[in-house]
Design an enzyme around this catalytic site. Structure first.
Site, PDB file in Angstrom:
ATOM      1  CE  LYS A  74      16.325  50.723  37.071  1.00  0.00           C
ATOM      2  NZ  LYS A  74      15.180  50.663  36.128  1.00  0.00           N
ATOM      3  CB  SER A  84      16.695  48.444  33.432  1.00  0.00           C
ATOM      4  OG  SER A  84      15.708  49.360  33.870  1.00  0.00           O
ATOM      5  CB  SER A 105      12.795  48.726  33.379  1.00  0.00           C
ATOM      6  OG  SER A 105      13.523  48.768  32.169  1.00  0.00           O
TER       7      SER A 105
END
Length: 436
Positions: free
Chosen positions: A76, A152, A176
């Site tokens: 990520k 996220s 997230s």
């Protein structure tokens, strides 16, 4: 071997086993992943930085004999510092910053034998439950490209669901990992704080809310990865007791009869859950009861409005630090134009908080935690829906032109009552789709 059809069906441990048995080479798995990324990612926009050449170079070297030896992987693009590669958090101010060393978590990923092929999309600074940053554009859900994969860690979730890689890194402060796992049909575990490392670039994130792990297609991959990366790093502000045995081995242990509470309600929203979400909870509760567990409808008691405000103020108080760190890395002062308007507004709100406000927030959160801990004296598991409605359409939660104008005004005239009102509205809008 880029046409290796089993790649789409096998999890990370199964692919690593083929490598270990010399039935396939790591480079062949890398080429499988690259082919799928090139073919499938343009439709979903999950990857914002490609590292194909480095992945190929690493694949032909001697790899660590870890549980995921030779398995393609994605990081990520928030934290997860990988020496020489970008770590932008979808923040334009950090477009040119490159860390000089790996963070501890990335070191452990590499030690597990993973081959990193790129970095995945995330909302700016990981602040939102959808993945639609101005810097990179929206990531789309591979099951329905008109809808969000959540956030996220939405880029990671979409990439794993599209079978680009069998697993990908994610971080979770307010859902997230769990939101994209739910909305993409994956396994998403948020570990206990302190279980996985955050050093050396961070002491803690969001007052300890944030933990990092992976999104996977199988429970066993999630467990094996936790075996590979868990444990405190040097200087960690706290640590948790080590597990009694391997997390992976625990999958073979028959559980005792458990006391399970469930609710179909939305914990942090007044909005009722969608019938699909209610049906999923009831089906899971019925299955648990069929397996011999004690199941009843119950939920912990806490002041919802107070906890929502405390959570949002905690997040807001962390944004000025994130922007200050971005400025330090970029070597210049941050400007409002460097960030999306809601992010800059959170910075202003965070800067308006007093030290007394901050201490109050922490105390209320800790008291809330004590009350919920008491609930777990009676129950082993609390079962809820993760989200309260199916994935929203791309752009559905975007601010209207009037709301954008209001934010622009607040940036110029940050009047305290108006800031509090704006934060309350942001809290209501942000938590309604993902209230649990």
């Amino acid at each position: 071997m880029a046409g290796f059809a089993e790649y789409d069906e096998l999890d990370g441990l199964a692919l690593a086993q083929l490598v270990r048995q010399r039935q396939i080479k790591p480079l062949e798995l890398v080429e499988c992943a690259i082919k799928r990324i090139e073919e499938r990612d343009p439709a979903i926009n999950s990857i914002v930085h490609k590292m194909f050449d480095r992945g190929r170079e690493q694949a032909v070297k001697d790899l660590p004999d870890g549980p995921f030896m030779g398995v393609p992987f994605l990081l990520k693009d928030l934290g997860a510092e990988d020496a020489g590669e970008p770590s932008t958090g979808s923040c334009s101010l950090l477009a040119d910053w490159r860390p000089g060393r790996d963070c501890v978590l990335v070191t452990r990923f590499k030690r597990a034998g993973l081959l990193i092929l790129g970095r995945t999309n995330t909302p700016e600074l990981g602040l939102y439950g959808v993945t639609e940053p101005a810097m990179h554009g929206p990531t789309r859900n591979p099951w329905n490209t008109e809808r969000t994969p959540g956030g996220s860690s939405g880029g990671s979730g979409a990439a794993v669901a599209a079978r680009l890689v069998p697993m990908a890194h994610g971080g979770d402060g307010g859902g997230s990992i769990r939101i994209p796992a739910s909305q993409c049909g994956l396994v998403g575990l948020k570990p206990t704080r302190g279980r996985t490392p955050l050093g050396p670039f961070h002491g803690e994130k969001w007052n300890g809310f944030v933990s990092e792990h992976v999104l996977t297609r199988s429970v066993r991959d999630s467990a094996a990865m936790l075996d590979a990366i868990h444990g405190s790093d040097v200087g960690a502000p706290y640590e948790v007791a080590p597990p009694r045995s391997s997390f992976l081995q625990g999958l073979n242990e028959k559980p005792r009869n458990l006391r399970i509470a469930f609710t179909t309600e939305s914990l942090f929203s007044e909005e009722p859950a969608h019938p699909d979400c209610v049906a999923a909870v009831k089906a899971a509760a019925a299955l648990a009861e069929d397996l011999g567990h004690s199941v009843e409808e119950a939920r912990p008691d806490f002041d919802r409005d107070l906890m929502i405000r405390a959570y949002l103020l905690t997040v807001a108080s962390s944004v000025p630090l994130a922007i200050r760190n971005a400025s330090r890395k970029a070597g210049r002062a941050a400007k409002p134009s460097d960030f999306e308007r809601p992010t800059w507004l959170l910075k202003i709100i965070g800067e308006k908080l007093s030290a007394a406000d901050y201490v109050w927030i922490r105390e209320e959160m800790m008291l809330g935690a004590r009350r919920i801990a008491g609930f777990f004296q009676r129950y082993d598991i609390f079962l809820t829906a993760t989200v309260a409605r199916p994935p929203v359409r791309i752009g559905e939660l975007a601010l209207s032109s009037m709301e954008m104008a209001q934010l622009a005004l607040l940036r110029r005239v940050p009047v305290a009552p108006l800031l509090r009102s704006a934060l309350d509205k942001m809290a209501k809008d942000a938590l309604a789709p993902t209230p649990n």
